[in-house]
Design an enzyme around this catalytic site. Structure first.
Site, PDB file in Angstrom:
ATOM      1  N   THR A  56       0.850  -1.186   0.000  1.00 18.86           N
ATOM      2  CA  THR A  56       0.000   0.000   0.000  1.00 18.86           C
ATOM      3  C   THR A  56       0.893   1.245   0.000  1.00 18.86           C
ATOM      4  OG1 THR A  56      -0.202  -0.048   2.405  1.00 18.86           O
ATOM      5  CG2 THR A  56      -1.929  -1.174   1.138  1.00 18.86           C
TER       6      THR A  56
ATOM      7  N   THR B  83       1.604   4.613   1.497  1.00 14.74           N
ATOM      8  CA  THR B  83       2.493   5.149   2.532  1.00 14.74           C
ATOM      9  C   THR B  83       3.321   4.043   3.183  1.00 14.74           C
ATOM     10  OG1 THR B  83       0.931   6.943   2.945  1.00 14.74           O
ATOM     11  CG2 THR B  83       2.553   6.526   4.669  1.00 14.74           C
ATOM     12  N   CYS B  84       2.744   2.859   3.308  1.00 13.02           N
ATOM     13  CA  CYS B  84       3.465   1.731   3.916  1.00 13.02           C
ATOM     14  C   CYS B  84       4.717   1.397   3.110  1.00 13.02           C
ATOM     15  CB  CYS B  84       2.560   0.504   3.997  1.00 13.02           C
ATOM     16  SG  CYS B  84       1.061   0.781   4.956  1.00 13.02           S
ATOM     17  N   THR B  85       4.599   1.426   1.787  1.00 11.73           N
ATOM     18  CA  THR B  85       5.702   1.052   0.903  1.00 11.73           C
ATOM     19  C   THR B  85       6.675   2.198   0.653  1.00 11.73           C
ATOM     20  OG1 THR B  85       4.326  -0.610  -0.175  1.00 11.73           O
ATOM     21  CG2 THR B  85       6.251   0.151  -1.399  1.00 11.73           C
TER      22      THR B  85
ATOM     23  N   LEU C 236       7.800   1.516   5.913  1.00 11.80           N
ATOM     24  CA  LEU C 236       8.805   0.450   5.867  1.00 11.80           C
ATOM     25  C   LEU C 236      10.197   1.011   5.580  1.00 11.80           C
ATOM     26  CD1 LEU C 236       9.699  -2.528   5.919  1.00 11.80           C
ATOM     27  CD2 LEU C 236       8.902  -2.708   3.543  1.00 11.80           C
TER      28      LEU C 236
END
Length: 162
Positions: free
Chosen positions: A46, A48-50, A54
């Site tokens: 997803t 912002t997660c990527t 992370l």
């Protein structure tokens, strides 16, 4: 109820891809006698997660190690196949970040960080957070990012707190 500083993390089982497929990981065993950083996020691959969350822990992994952190763990409510594909795509494992799938949201629910956003297909996903634990006891806990943001729960923020 949401977990907080001073609480002991629950013994939930999550999953990791092993040589022969998915393998269970008991969180209590993983945390016992160790200094561990855990961060949770809504989902592998997803936005912002990527692009931000992370990577913030990949950038700071060595600095955490210098402060005595034994392992940096990312938990998302995804299956271990997706988590392994995400680790491969991002280089997370090579950077020293362990990605674990909380496929049934057991750990996420047990710490009170689950949420649902059905319009985008998120059901019982993990809200964004980061924490530092010693021997399973939470010493620092960060939560409260707005959707699409990860400043409060970023690697750099947590690193400065321990």
């Amino acid at each position: 109820m949401t977990i907080s500083t001073g609480d002991t993390l629950p013994d939930a089982t999550v999953l990791v891809m092993g040589e022969n497929g998915p393998e269970p990981v008991k969180m209590a065993e993983k945390l016992k006698g160790r200094n561990v950083v855990i961060f949770g996020l809504p989902g592998a691959f997803t936005g912002t997660c990527t692009t931000a969350h992370l990577p913030s822990f990949m950038r700071t992994r060595e600095q955490f190690a210098a402060k005595g952190v034994d392992e940096v763990i990312c938990i998302a409510v995804n299956d271990p196949f997706v988590m392994q594909a995400w680790a491969d795509a991002t280089g997370a494992e090579e950077a020293g970040v362990t990605l674990l799938g909380d496929a049934e949201s057991n750990f996420t629910k047990a710490i009170g960080m689950n949420f649902s956003a059905s319009p985008v297909g998120f059901v019982e996903r993990s809200a964004r957070y980061s924490l530092y634990a010693e021997d399973g006891v939470v010493k620092v806990f960060n939560s409260g990012d707005k959707p699409g943001e990860c400043e409060i729960s970023a690697g750099e923020t947590l690193l400065a707190q321990i």
